[in-house]
Design a protein around this motif. Structure first.
Motif, PDB file in Angstrom:
ATOM      1  N   PHE A  34       0.831  -1.212   0.000  1.00  0.00           N
ATOM      2  CA  PHE A  34       0.000   0.000   0.000  1.00  0.00           C
ATOM      3  C   PHE A  34       0.860   1.255   0.000  1.00  0.00           C
ATOM      4  N   SER A  35       2.137   1.097   0.323  1.00  0.00           N
ATOM      5  CA  SER A  35       3.018   2.259   0.380  1.00  0.00           C
ATOM      6  C   SER A  35       3.638   2.599  -0.981  1.00  0.00           C
ATOM      7  N   ILE A  36       3.382   1.757  -1.975  1.00  0.00           N
ATOM      8  CA  ILE A  36       4.007   1.949  -3.288  1.00  0.00           C
ATOM      9  C   ILE A  36       3.266   3.017  -4.087  1.00  0.00           C
ATOM     10  N   TYR A  37       4.025   3.954  -4.633  1.00  0.00           N
ATOM     11  CA  TYR A  37       3.458   4.955  -5.524  1.00  0.00           C
ATOM     12  C   TYR A  37       3.809   4.678  -6.982  1.00  0.00           C
ATOM     13  N   THR A  38       5.017   4.221  -7.204  1.00  0.00           N
ATOM     14  CA  THR A  38       5.497   3.999  -8.559  1.00  0.00           C
ATOM     15  C   THR A  38       6.257   2.681  -8.624  1.00  0.00           C
ATOM     16  N   MET A  39       6.048   1.963  -9.712  1.00  0.00           N
ATOM     17  CA  MET A  39       6.846   0.778  -9.998  1.00  0.00           C
ATOM     18  C   MET A  39       7.643   1.057 -11.259  1.00  0.00           C
ATOM     19  N   GLY A  40       8.886   0.657 -11.254  1.00  0.00           N
ATOM     20  CA  GLY A  40       9.727   0.906 -12.407  1.00  0.00           C
ATOM     21  C   GLY A  40      10.559  -0.291 -12.796  1.00  0.00           C
ATOM     22  N   TRP A  41      11.005  -0.268 -14.030  1.00  0.00           N
ATOM     23  CA  TRP A  41      11.953  -1.261 -14.528  1.00  0.00           C
ATOM     24  C   TRP A  41      13.240  -0.538 -14.927  1.00  0.00           C
ATOM     25  N   PHE A  42      14.333  -1.100 -14.515  1.00  0.00           N
ATOM     26  CA  PHE A  42      15.655  -0.613 -14.877  1.00  0.00           C
ATOM     27  C   PHE A  42      16.427  -1.772 -15.500  1.00  0.00           C
ATOM     28  N   ARG A  43      17.540  -1.460 -16.135  1.00  0.00           N
ATOM     29  CA  ARG A  43      18.398  -2.512 -16.662  1.00  0.00           C
ATOM     30  C   ARG A  43      19.849  -2.099 -16.543  1.00  0.00           C
ATOM     31  N   GLN A  44      20.693  -3.097 -16.476  1.00  0.00           N
ATOM     32  CA  GLN A  44      22.123  -2.842 -16.370  1.00  0.00           C
ATOM     33  C   GLN A  44      22.865  -3.830 -17.248  1.00  0.00           C
ATOM     34  N   ALA A  45      23.504  -3.296 -18.279  1.00  0.00           N
ATOM     35  CA  ALA A  45      24.321  -4.106 -19.176  1.00  0.00           C
ATOM     36  C   ALA A  45      25.734  -4.209 -18.602  1.00  0.00           C
ATOM     37  N   PRO A  46      26.481  -5.217 -18.989  1.00  0.00           N
ATOM     38  CA  PRO A  46      27.856  -5.372 -18.481  1.00  0.00           C
ATOM     39  C   PRO A  46      28.696  -4.123 -18.724  1.00  0.00           C
ATOM     40  N   GLY A  47      29.319  -3.637 -17.672  1.00  0.00           N
ATOM     41  CA  GLY A  47      30.188  -2.482 -17.788  1.00  0.00           C
ATOM     42  C   GLY A  47      29.483  -1.149 -17.881  1.00  0.00           C
ATOM     43  N   LYS A  48      28.165  -1.161 -17.736  1.00  0.00           N
ATOM     44  CA  LYS A  48      27.407   0.079 -17.840  1.00  0.00           C
ATOM     45  C   LYS A  48      26.648   0.354 -16.559  1.00  0.00           C
ATOM     46  N   GLU A  49      26.207   1.592 -16.416  1.00  0.00           N
ATOM     47  CA  GLU A  49      25.415   1.953 -15.259  1.00  0.00           C
ATOM     48  C   GLU A  49      23.974   1.473 -15.435  1.00  0.00           C
ATOM     49  N   ARG A  50      23.322   1.320 -14.292  1.00  0.00           N
ATOM     50  CA  ARG A  50      21.911   0.941 -14.339  1.00  0.00           C
ATOM     51  C   ARG A  50      21.105   2.097 -14.903  1.00  0.00           C
TER      52      ARG A  50
END
Length: 125
Positions: free
Chosen positions: A28-44
């Motif tokens: 109930f405390s969630i306002y936003t859900m997100g998806w992120f990704r991180q490739a090898p050697g890169k930032e998320r």
């Protein structure tokens, strides 16, 4: 809040995958859900986000028109439908939850409070 991501795998370029992220605990405390990704050697990096309460969505330019984020509130689950996959989409994908109320969908990793364990998506050429 605990997040469990699933659905990753190996797919050929042009194919599709659907990722799922099930939330449990103080959802109930969630306002936003997100998806992120991180490739090898890169930032998320941010991929897509969905306002848990308002229903709005936001996408990174790199996936706009190919990926769709959706949610099933009664199941506390968010999905990421990924179509027309490219080799550059290869990464570990993470779901995240933001418990802070905001007018816009957060795109920075530091704005999210809870993270899932990640699921690997590999797109072969």
């Amino acid at each position: 809040v605990q997040l469990q991501a699933s659905g990753g795998g190996l797919v050929q370029a042009g194919g599709s995958l659907r990722l799922s992220c099930a939330a449990s605990g103080r959802t109930f405390s969630i306002y936003t859900m997100g998806w992120f990704r991180q490739a090898p050697g890169k930032e998320r990096e941010f991929v897509a986000g969905s306002s848990w309460r308002r229903g709005s969505t936001y996408y990174a330019d790199s996936v706009k028109g190919r990926f769709t984020i959706s949610r099933d509130n009664p199941k506390n689950t968010v999905y990421l439908q990924m179509n027309s996959l490219k080799p550059e989409d290869t990464a570990v994908y993470y779901c995240a939850a933001d418990s802070g109320p905001a007018l816009t969908i957060a795109t920075m990793t530091r704005e999210y409070d809870y993270w899932g364990q990640g699921t690997l998506v590999t797109v072969s050429s």
